[in-house]
Motif scaffolding. Structure first.
Motif, PDB file in Angstrom:
ATOM      1  N   ASP A  91      30.626  35.452  63.679  1.00  0.00           N
ATOM      2  CA  ASP A  91      31.553  34.619  62.915  1.00  0.00           C
ATOM      3  C   ASP A  91      31.317  34.779  61.416  1.00  0.00           C
ATOM      4  N   ARG A  92      30.045  34.845  61.020  1.00  0.00           N
ATOM      5  CA  ARG A  92      29.724  35.004  59.600  1.00  0.00           C
ATOM      6  C   ARG A  92      30.210  36.368  59.099  1.00  0.00           C
ATOM      7  N   LEU A  93      30.045  37.397  59.916  1.00  0.00           N
ATOM      8  CA  LEU A  93      30.522  38.730  59.538  1.00  0.00           C
ATOM      9  C   LEU A  93      32.043  38.745  59.377  1.00  0.00           C
ATOM     10  N   VAL A  94      32.734  38.059  60.251  1.00  0.00           N
ATOM     11  CA  VAL A  94      34.199  38.006  60.167  1.00  0.00           C
ATOM     12  C   VAL A  94      34.623  37.288  58.887  1.00  0.00           C
ATOM     13  N   GLU A  95      33.952  36.182  58.567  1.00  0.00           N
ATOM     14  CA  GLU A  95      34.280  35.440  57.335  1.00  0.00           C
ATOM     15  C   GLU A  95      34.036  36.318  56.102  1.00  0.00           C
ATOM     16  N   GLU A  96      32.918  37.030  56.079  1.00  0.00           N
ATOM     17  CA  GLU A  96      32.626  37.919  54.951  1.00  0.00           C
ATOM     18  C   GLU A  96      33.678  39.017  54.834  1.00  0.00           C
ATOM     19  N   TYR A  97      34.118  39.532  55.964  1.00  0.00           N
ATOM     20  CA  TYR A  97      35.145  40.570  55.956  1.00  0.00           C
ATOM     21  C   TYR A  97      36.423  40.052  55.310  1.00  0.00           C
ATOM     22  N   TYR A  98      36.846  38.861  55.687  1.00  0.00           N
ATOM     23  CA  TYR A  98      38.080  38.315  55.121  1.00  0.00           C
ATOM     24  C   TYR A  98      37.927  37.985  53.636  1.00  0.00           C
ATOM     25  N   LYS A  99      36.732  37.554  53.211  1.00  0.00           N
ATOM     26  CA  LYS A  99      36.501  37.313  51.787  1.00  0.00           C
ATOM     27  C   LYS A  99      36.611  38.614  50.998  1.00  0.00           C
ATOM     28  N   ARG A 100      35.982  39.682  51.516  1.00  0.00           N
ATOM     29  CA  ARG A 100      36.077  40.989  50.852  1.00  0.00           C
ATOM     30  C   ARG A 100      37.518  41.472  50.793  1.00  0.00           C
ATOM     31  N   LYS A 101      38.237  41.238  51.866  1.00  0.00           N
ATOM     32  CA  LYS A 101      39.633  41.673  51.910  1.00  0.00           C
ATOM     33  C   LYS A 101      40.468  40.936  50.858  1.00  0.00           C
ATOM     34  N   GLU A 102      40.234  39.629  50.700  1.00  0.00           N
ATOM     35  CA  GLU A 102      40.940  38.855  49.664  1.00  0.00           C
ATOM     36  C   GLU A 102      40.597  39.367  48.270  1.00  0.00           C
ATOM     37  N   ASN A 161      43.649  44.647  43.478  1.00  0.00           N
ATOM     38  CA  ASN A 161      44.821  45.519  43.468  1.00  0.00           C
ATOM     39  C   ASN A 161      45.997  44.880  42.744  1.00  0.00           C
ATOM     40  N   GLN A 162      46.148  43.558  42.852  1.00  0.00           N
ATOM     41  CA  GLN A 162      47.217  42.860  42.139  1.00  0.00           C
ATOM     42  C   GLN A 162      46.993  42.944  40.628  1.00  0.00           C
ATOM     43  N   LYS A 163      45.736  42.751  40.192  1.00  0.00           N
ATOM     44  CA  LYS A 163      45.432  42.853  38.765  1.00  0.00           C
ATOM     45  C   LYS A 163      45.699  44.267  38.257  1.00  0.00           C
ATOM     46  N   LEU A 164      45.299  45.253  39.038  1.00  0.00           N
ATOM     47  CA  LEU A 164      45.512  46.639  38.648  1.00  0.00           C
ATOM     48  C   LEU A 164      47.009  46.965  38.557  1.00  0.00           C
ATOM     49  N   ALA A 165      47.781  46.465  39.508  1.00  0.00           N
ATOM     50  CA  ALA A 165      49.225  46.706  39.488  1.00  0.00           C
ATOM     51  C   ALA A 165      49.861  46.048  38.270  1.00  0.00           C
ATOM     52  N   LYS A 166      49.372  44.852  37.920  1.00  0.00           N
ATOM     53  CA  LYS A 166      49.898  44.161  36.738  1.00  0.00           C
ATOM     54  C   LYS A 166      49.547  44.947  35.472  1.00  0.00           C
ATOM     55  N   LYS A 167      48.322  45.490  35.417  1.00  0.00           N
ATOM     56  CA  LYS A 167      47.893  46.266  34.260  1.00  0.00           C
ATOM     57  C   LYS A 167      48.712  47.555  34.131  1.00  0.00           C
ATOM     58  N   LEU A 168      49.027  48.178  35.263  1.00  0.00           N
ATOM     59  CA  LEU A 168      49.761  49.438  35.241  1.00  0.00           C
ATOM     60  C   LEU A 168      51.228  49.269  34.861  1.00  0.00           C
ATOM     61  N   GLU A 169      51.709  48.025  34.816  1.00  0.00           N
ATOM     62  CA  GLU A 169      53.084  47.789  34.370  1.00  0.00           C
ATOM     63  C   GLU A 169      53.224  47.907  32.858  1.00  0.00           C
ATOM     64  N   LYS A 170      52.105  47.833  32.134  1.00  0.00           N
ATOM     65  CA  LYS A 170      52.157  47.941  30.680  1.00  0.00           C
ATOM     66  C   LYS A 170      52.683  49.323  30.300  1.00  0.00           C
ATOM     67  N   PRO A 171      53.373  49.428  29.149  1.00  0.00           N
ATOM     68  CA  PRO A 171      53.927  50.725  28.760  1.00  0.00           C
ATOM     69  C   PRO A 171      52.857  51.785  28.511  1.00  0.00           C
ATOM     70  N   GLN A 172      51.660  51.355  28.175  1.00  0.00           N
ATOM     71  CA  GLN A 172      50.576  52.301  27.938  1.00  0.00           C
ATOM     72  C   GLN A 172      50.336  53.173  29.182  1.00  0.00           C
ATOM     73  N   TYR A 173      50.542  52.606  30.365  1.00  0.00           N
ATOM     74  CA  TYR A 173      50.287  53.329  31.609  1.00  0.00           C
ATOM     75  C   TYR A 173      51.561  53.817  32.285  1.00  0.00           C
ATOM     76  N   SER A 174      52.693  53.138  32.034  1.00  0.00           N
ATOM     77  CA  SER A 174      53.921  53.501  32.743  1.00  0.00           C
ATOM     78  C   SER A 174      54.815  54.455  31.957  1.00  0.00           C
ATOM     79  N   ASP A 175      54.681  54.483  30.618  1.00  0.00           N
ATOM     80  CA  ASP A 175      55.528  55.338  29.788  1.00  0.00           C
ATOM     81  C   ASP A 175      54.826  56.681  29.567  1.00  0.00           C
ATOM     82  N   PRO A 176      55.442  57.806  29.949  1.00  0.00           N
ATOM     83  CA  PRO A 176      54.760  59.098  29.806  1.00  0.00           C
ATOM     84  C   PRO A 176      54.558  59.534  28.358  1.00  0.00           C
ATOM     85  N   SER A 177      55.296  58.958  27.411  1.00  0.00           N
ATOM     86  CA  SER A 177      55.128  59.370  26.013  1.00  0.00           C
ATOM     87  C   SER A 177      53.794  58.888  25.425  1.00  0.00           C
TER      88      SER A 177
END
Length: 121
Positions: free
Chosen positions: A62-73, A79-95
């Motif tokens: 049970d403890r292993l399962v709880e740790e797994y779900y915490k890591r998954k969260e 990944n959400q933070k990274l996706a938000k960061k990649l929306e900036k023009p510095q990363y999305s605009d090829p120029s």
């Protein structure tokens, strides 16, 4: 002819006896089965179930399962933070091409070599 008739009667009798022997419509047989199914020993099974769930391995699992779900969260949040960061023009605009700020486009005679990207702007 008489022997064939006698043989057919014997076979029909055997078939009907075999079919009736397999019929379990006897109320005594049904009642026995029903009593067994309706009244199991619940106290015995409750103690077995309790012992099973209190086993140390199950707590560890049970403890292993709880740790797994915490890591998954955590991975989902990362990944959400990274996706938000990649929306900036510095990363999305090829120029921008590796620059923090968009490089200036100078006239042909005043262009300089860029150390960041290796292009003359």
């Amino acid at each position: 002819m008489m022997m064939r008739l006698l043989l057919v009667i014997c076979l029909l009798t055997l078939v009907s006896l075999a079919a009736s022997a397999q019929d379990s419509r006897n109320p005594a047989v049904k009642k026995k089965k029903l009593d067994y199914m309706v009244t199991p020993d619940y106290a015995k099974w409750a103690s077995v179930r309790k012992a099973f769930y209190e086993h140390p391995y199950n707590k560890y699992y049970d403890r292993l399962v709880e740790e797994y779900y915490k890591r998954k969260e955590e991975v989902i949040k990362k990944n959400q933070k990274l996706a938000k960061k990649l929306e900036k023009p510095q990363y999305s605009d090829p120029s921008y091409f590796g620059h923090k700020h968009k490089p200036k486009k100078r006239p042909v005679g005043k262009r300089k070599y860029c150390k960041e990207c290796g292009i003359v702007h």
